[in-house]
Write a protein that holds these residues in place. Structure first.
Motif, PDB file in Angstrom:
ATOM      1  N   LEU A  96       0.867  -1.163   0.000  1.00 39.14           N
ATOM      2  CA  LEU A  96       0.000   0.000   0.000  1.00 39.14           C
ATOM      3  C   LEU A  96       0.905   1.214   0.000  1.00 39.14           C
ATOM      4  CD1 LEU A  96      -2.960   0.986   0.167  1.00 39.14           C
ATOM      5  CD2 LEU A  96      -2.720   0.953   2.647  1.00 39.14           C
ATOM      6  N   ASP A  97       0.772   2.073  -0.999  1.00 44.10           N
ATOM      7  CA  ASP A  97       1.643   3.241  -1.156  1.00 44.10           C
ATOM      8  C   ASP A  97       3.105   2.830  -1.219  1.00 44.10           C
ATOM      9  OD1 ASP A  97      -0.601   4.942  -1.068  1.00 44.10           O
ATOM     10  OD2 ASP A  97      -0.509   5.044   1.127  1.00 44.10           O
ATOM     11  N   GLY A  98       3.364   1.646  -1.829  1.00 45.95           N
ATOM     12  CA  GLY A  98       4.734   1.183  -1.998  1.00 45.95           C
ATOM     13  C   GLY A  98       5.369   0.622  -0.743  1.00 45.95           C
ATOM     14  N   LYS A  99       4.583   0.479   0.310  1.00 47.56           N
ATOM     15  CA  LYS A  99       5.117  -0.043   1.571  1.00 47.56           C
ATOM     16  C   LYS A  99       4.366  -1.316   1.960  1.00 47.56           C
ATOM     17  CE  LYS A  99       6.313   4.526   3.299  1.00 47.56           C
ATOM     18  NZ  LYS A  99       6.068   5.526   4.326  1.00 47.56           N
ATOM     19  N   PRO A 100       5.076  -2.281   2.569  1.00 49.61           N
ATOM     20  CA  PRO A 100       4.401  -3.523   2.980  1.00 49.61           C
ATOM     21  C   PRO A 100       3.528  -3.310   4.223  1.00 49.61           C
ATOM     22  CG  PRO A 100       6.712  -3.569   3.621  1.00 49.61           C
ATOM     23  CD  PRO A 100       6.503  -2.300   2.838  1.00 49.61           C
ATOM     24  N   HIS A 101       2.356  -3.928   4.194  1.00 48.45           N
ATOM     25  CA  HIS A 101       1.433  -3.882   5.332  1.00 48.45           C
ATOM     26  C   HIS A 101       0.977  -5.299   5.630  1.00 48.45           C
ATOM     27  CE1 HIS A 101       0.913   0.493   5.567  1.00 48.45           C
ATOM     28  NE2 HIS A 101       1.112   0.466   4.252  1.00 48.45           N
ATOM     29  N   SER A 102       0.859  -5.606   6.899  1.00 46.44           N
ATOM     30  CA  SER A 102       0.408  -6.942   7.313  1.00 46.44           C
ATOM     31  C   SER A 102      -0.979  -7.234   6.763  1.00 46.44           C
ATOM     32  CB  SER A 102       0.336  -7.040   8.839  1.00 46.44           C
ATOM     33  OG  SER A 102       1.597  -6.893   9.412  1.00 46.44           O
ATOM     34  N   LEU A 103      -1.176  -8.484   6.364  1.00 46.54           N
ATOM     35  CA  LEU A 103      -2.507  -8.912   5.950  1.00 46.54           C
ATOM     36  C   LEU A 103      -3.349  -9.186   7.190  1.00 46.54           C
ATOM     37  CD1 LEU A 103      -1.726 -11.467   3.096  1.00 46.54           C
ATOM     38  CD2 LEU A 103      -2.522  -9.126   2.855  1.00 46.54           C
ATOM     39  N   SER A 104      -4.637  -8.948   7.068  1.00 50.93           N
ATOM     40  CA  SER A 104      -5.538  -9.272   8.173  1.00 50.93           C
ATOM     41  C   SER A 104      -5.694 -10.786   8.260  1.00 50.93           C
ATOM     42  CB  SER A 104      -6.903  -8.625   7.941  1.00 50.93           C
ATOM     43  OG  SER A 104      -7.548  -9.254   6.851  1.00 50.93           O
ATOM     44  N   THR A 105      -6.185 -11.248   9.371  1.00 53.98           N
ATOM     45  CA  THR A 105      -6.444 -12.681   9.554  1.00 53.98           C
ATOM     46  C   THR A 105      -7.428 -13.177   8.494  1.00 53.98           C
ATOM     47  OG1 THR A 105      -6.084 -12.437  11.923  1.00 53.98           O
ATOM     48  CG2 THR A 105      -7.223 -14.415  11.212  1.00 53.98           C
ATOM     49  N   ASP A 106      -8.445 -12.373   8.212  1.00 57.05           N
ATOM     50  CA  ASP A 106      -9.429 -12.765   7.194  1.00 57.05           C
ATOM     51  C   ASP A 106      -8.788 -12.861   5.814  1.00 57.05           C
ATOM     52  OD1 ASP A 106     -11.449 -12.905   9.067  1.00 57.05           O
ATOM     53  OD2 ASP A 106     -12.244 -10.906   8.636  1.00 57.05           O
ATOM     54  N   SER A 107      -7.889 -11.946   5.493  1.00 54.75           N
ATOM     55  CA  SER A 107      -7.216 -11.980   4.188  1.00 54.75           C
ATOM     56  C   SER A 107      -6.338 -13.214   4.059  1.00 54.75           C
ATOM     57  CB  SER A 107      -6.365 -10.723   3.990  1.00 54.75           C
ATOM     58  OG  SER A 107      -7.185  -9.590   3.887  1.00 54.75           O
ATOM     59  N   ILE A 108      -5.617 -13.549   5.115  1.00 56.51           N
ATOM     60  CA  ILE A 108      -4.761 -14.738   5.090  1.00 56.51           C
ATOM     61  C   ILE A 108      -5.624 -15.992   4.939  1.00 56.51           C
ATOM     62  CG2 ILE A 108      -3.178 -16.167   6.450  1.00 56.51           C
ATOM     63  CD1 ILE A 108      -2.045 -13.514   7.583  1.00 56.51           C
ATOM     64  N   SER A 109      -6.744 -16.030   5.644  1.00 60.21           N
ATOM     65  CA  SER A 109      -7.650 -17.185   5.536  1.00 60.21           C
ATOM     66  C   SER A 109      -8.188 -17.323   4.115  1.00 60.21           C
ATOM     67  CB  SER A 109      -8.817 -17.044   6.514  1.00 60.21           C
ATOM     68  OG  SER A 109      -8.348 -17.133   7.838  1.00 60.21           O
TER      69      SER A 109
END
Length: 133
Positions: A21-34
């Motif tokens: 996001l905006d060229g920077k890494p952001h953690s995925l949510s638990t729902d996204s990983i699932s």
């Protein structure tokens, strides 16, 4: 290893699984990983019927821990790795692996024993054991 080479070229502190996001890494949510895991399992199941129907993060965690145990990693190390506070939590799940490992050792030591299916190898028993949280 391929994933790490492609998405973690530099040994940095980025989350293992992330979105940009905006060229920077952001953690995925638990729902996204699932959702990613469910999609990957559904795709894999198209060519391999052995992929379980309900793949979830905890299943992968338990599978890796079982693999470590079956390959000789002592249970106290696995307990620490999983973050269990009580050995009974860890040993309760892995008790049937001990039975299977003992049975395999007995077969090697006494090949004349009958090759009977063991209770813990039956599909309905495995399903019950693998569904323990």
């Amino acid at each position: 290893a391929i994933y790490l080479k492609e998405f973690h070229r530099e040994a940095n502190e980025n989350p293992l699984l992330y979105s940009s996001l905006d060229g920077k890494p952001h953690s995925l949510s638990t729902d996204s990983i699932s959702l990613v895991l469910k999609t990957a399992a559904n795709n894999a199941r198209k060519t391999c019927s052995d992929v379980p129907g309900n793949v979830h993060c905890h299943l992968i965690r338990k599978t890796k821990a079982m693999d470590l145990y079956k390959n000789g990693v002592p249970l106290p190390f696995i307990m620490q790795l999983l973050g269990h506070e009580s050995m009974s939590t860890t040993s309760g799940f892995y008790a049937f692996a001990t039975l299977e490992m003992m049975s395999d050792a007995m077969k090697k030591a006494t090949p004349s024993l009958k090759n009977e299916d063991k209770l813990w190898k039956k599909d309905e028993i495995k399903k019950a054991l693998f569904s323990i949280d």
